[in-house]
Write a protein that holds these residues in place. Structure first.
Motif, PDB file in Angstrom:
ATOM      1  N   ILE A  40       0.864  -1.188   0.000  1.00 38.40           N
ATOM      2  CA  ILE A  40       0.000   0.000   0.000  1.00 38.40           C
ATOM      3  C   ILE A  40       0.898   1.235   0.000  1.00 38.40           C
ATOM      4  N   TYR A  41       0.644   2.100  -0.970  1.00 30.74           N
ATOM      5  CA  TYR A  41       1.449   3.311  -1.142  1.00 30.74           C
ATOM      6  C   TYR A  41       0.533   4.521  -1.032  1.00 30.74           C
ATOM      7  N   ILE A  42       0.752   5.325   0.013  1.00 34.06           N
ATOM      8  CA  ILE A  42      -0.173   6.423   0.307  1.00 34.06           C
ATOM      9  C   ILE A  42       0.427   7.811   0.101  1.00 34.06           C
ATOM     10  N   GLY A  43       1.735   7.916  -0.025  1.00 35.37           N
ATOM     11  CA  GLY A  43       2.383   9.219  -0.090  1.00 35.37           C
ATOM     12  C   GLY A  43       1.879  10.095  -1.222  1.00 35.37           C
ATOM     13  N   GLN A  44       1.862   9.556  -2.432  1.00 35.71           N
ATOM     14  CA  GLN A  44       1.428  10.361  -3.584  1.00 35.71           C
ATOM     15  C   GLN A  44      -0.058  10.708  -3.514  1.00 35.71           C
ATOM     16  N   PRO A  45      -0.951   9.761  -3.191  1.00 32.29           N
ATOM     17  CA  PRO A  45      -2.353  10.158  -3.038  1.00 32.29           C
ATOM     18  C   PRO A  45      -2.548  11.221  -1.951  1.00 32.29           C
ATOM     19  N   LEU A  46      -1.817  11.089  -0.851  1.00 31.45           N
ATOM     20  CA  LEU A  46      -1.914  12.100   0.206  1.00 31.45           C
ATOM     21  C   LEU A  46      -1.405  13.459  -0.268  1.00 31.45           C
ATOM     22  N   LEU A  47      -0.410  13.447  -1.138  1.00 28.67           N
ATOM     23  CA  LEU A  47       0.103  14.705  -1.674  1.00 28.67           C
ATOM     24  C   LEU A  47      -0.967  15.410  -2.511  1.00 28.67           C
ATOM     25  N   TYR A  48      -1.753  14.653  -3.264  1.00 28.27           N
ATOM     26  CA  TYR A  48      -2.850  15.255  -4.036  1.00 28.27           C
ATOM     27  C   TYR A  48      -3.935  15.808  -3.118  1.00 28.27           C
ATOM     28  N   ILE A  49      -4.183  15.140  -2.003  1.00 35.22           N
ATOM     29  CA  ILE A  49      -5.131  15.665  -1.016  1.00 35.22           C
ATOM     30  C   ILE A  49      -4.586  16.968  -0.436  1.00 35.22           C
ATOM     31  N   ALA A  50      -3.294  16.984  -0.117  1.00 30.83           N
ATOM     32  CA  ALA A  50      -2.666  18.208   0.391  1.00 30.83           C
ATOM     33  C   ALA A  50      -2.739  19.323  -0.647  1.00 30.83           C
ATOM     34  N   LEU A  51      -2.522  18.985  -1.897  1.00 31.69           N
ATOM     35  CA  LEU A  51      -2.612  19.970  -2.971  1.00 31.69           C
ATOM     36  C   LEU A  51      -4.016  20.560  -3.041  1.00 31.69           C
ATOM     37  N   PHE A  52      -5.028  19.716  -2.922  1.00 36.68           N
ATOM     38  CA  PHE A  52      -6.415  20.184  -2.928  1.00 36.68           C
ATOM     39  C   PHE A  52      -6.632  21.201  -1.808  1.00 36.68           C
ATOM     40  N   PHE A  53      -6.240  20.853  -0.571  1.00 29.84           N
ATOM     41  CA  PHE A  53      -6.443  21.773   0.550  1.00 29.84           C
ATOM     42  C   PHE A  53      -5.565  23.020   0.426  1.00 29.84           C
ATOM     43  N   THR A  54      -4.422  22.887  -0.208  1.00 31.10           N
ATOM     44  CA  THR A  54      -3.561  24.041  -0.443  1.00 31.10           C
ATOM     45  C   THR A  54      -4.269  25.049  -1.333  1.00 31.10           C
ATOM     46  N   VAL A  55      -4.832  24.588  -2.434  1.00 30.17           N
ATOM     47  CA  VAL A  55      -5.525  25.478  -3.376  1.00 30.17           C
ATOM     48  C   VAL A  55      -6.786  26.054  -2.738  1.00 30.17           C
ATOM     49  N   ILE A  56      -7.582  25.200  -2.103  1.00 28.73           N
ATOM     50  CA  ILE A  56      -8.838  25.662  -1.496  1.00 28.73           C
ATOM     51  C   ILE A  56      -8.570  26.683  -0.392  1.00 28.73           C
ATOM     52  N   SER A  57      -7.592  26.416   0.457  1.00 27.03           N
ATOM     53  CA  SER A  57      -7.316  27.366   1.551  1.00 27.03           C
ATOM     54  C   SER A  57      -6.755  28.674   1.003  1.00 27.03           C
ATOM     55  N   GLY A  58      -5.948  28.600  -0.050  1.00 28.36           N
ATOM     56  CA  GLY A  58      -5.435  29.828  -0.661  1.00 28.36           C
ATOM     57  C   GLY A  58      -6.558  30.668  -1.237  1.00 28.36           C
ATOM     58  N   LEU A  59      -7.487  30.035  -1.935  1.00 30.52           N
ATOM     59  CA  LEU A  59      -8.646  30.761  -2.472  1.00 30.52           C
ATOM     60  C   LEU A  59      -9.487  31.350  -1.349  1.00 30.52           C
ATOM     61  N   ASP A  60      -9.640  30.593  -0.265  1.00 27.76           N
ATOM     62  CA  ASP A  60     -10.401  31.069   0.889  1.00 27.76           C
ATOM     63  C   ASP A  60      -9.775  32.334   1.475  1.00 27.76           C
ATOM     64  N   TYR A  61      -8.452  32.340   1.645  1.00 27.56           N
ATOM     65  CA  TYR A  61      -7.773  33.540   2.156  1.00 27.56           C
ATOM     66  C   TYR A  61      -7.994  34.724   1.220  1.00 27.56           C
TER      67      TYR A  61
END
Length: 185
Positions: free
Chosen positions: A154-175
């Motif tokens: 089971i490899y989770i690093g890359q999928p988790l990075l895409y989740i982090a990317l999603f929250f990065t973009v959403i939080s930036g837009l929110d600010y």
């Protein structure tokens, strides 16, 4: 300097130590000693853990300072940036993902600087905290080569990075959306 600010400074000081362990290789790509990557991952995780600890102590002891308000988010951004840039160099993270994450960090830092001129403090939002948490978890998983889950395929690093990317973009837009009035000046 109070304890929370010392922890923040320790996080900054640990960045070159982390990068040295992660990136320093002898000729032909060999590491200097066994488990060098693991040591780098542990240093990153310990440094990241000081983020929550320094804020908790500062609030609990009523030791919130202007220096801490400035240095704490800067230390977070430096740590994540150093990790992402290092992981791009190692071929573990694609450059476009690192660029989006770093661009958001610069944009929000710039927004905070604009706000500071008007003596407005833009505190970390709930989305911003989720963003930081998901980034640290994703980077940690990548640094650990998905261990121990990789032992069972089971490899989770890359999928988790895409989740982090999603929250990065959403939080930036929110600010940005919440700061529209500030940006119109």
């Amino acid at each position: 300097m109070n304890l929370p600010n010392r922890l923040t400074m320790a996080r900054i000081i640990l960045i070159p130590v982390f990068m040295t362990f992660l990136l320093l290789k002898v000729p032909k790509g060999y590491t200097l000693f066994p488990n060098q990557d693991l040591v780098a991952a542990v240093i990153f995780i310990l440094a990241a853990a000081t983020d929550g600890l320094d804020g908790y102590i500062a609030r609990k002891r009523n030791q919130v300072t202007n220096l801490g308000k400035f240095m704490d988010p800067l230390a977070d951004k430096l740590l994540v940036s150093a990790a992402l840039i290092s992981l791009v160099q190692l071929g573990e993270v694609t450059a476009w993902i690192a660029w989006i994450i770093l661009a958001r960090e610069f944009a929000v830092t710039g927004l905070r600087a604009i706000a500071a001129v008007d003596r407005v403090v833009i505190s970390a939002s709930k989305l911003g905290k989720i963003k930081t948490t998901t980034q640290v978890i994703a980077i940690s998983a990548i640094l650990l080569h998905d261990w121990p889950l990789s032992l069972i395929g089971i490899y989770i690093g890359q999928p988790l990075l895409y989740i982090a990317l999603f929250f990065t973009v959403i939080s930036g837009l929110d600010y940005m959306l919440k700061s529209r009035k500030l940006l119109r000046k």
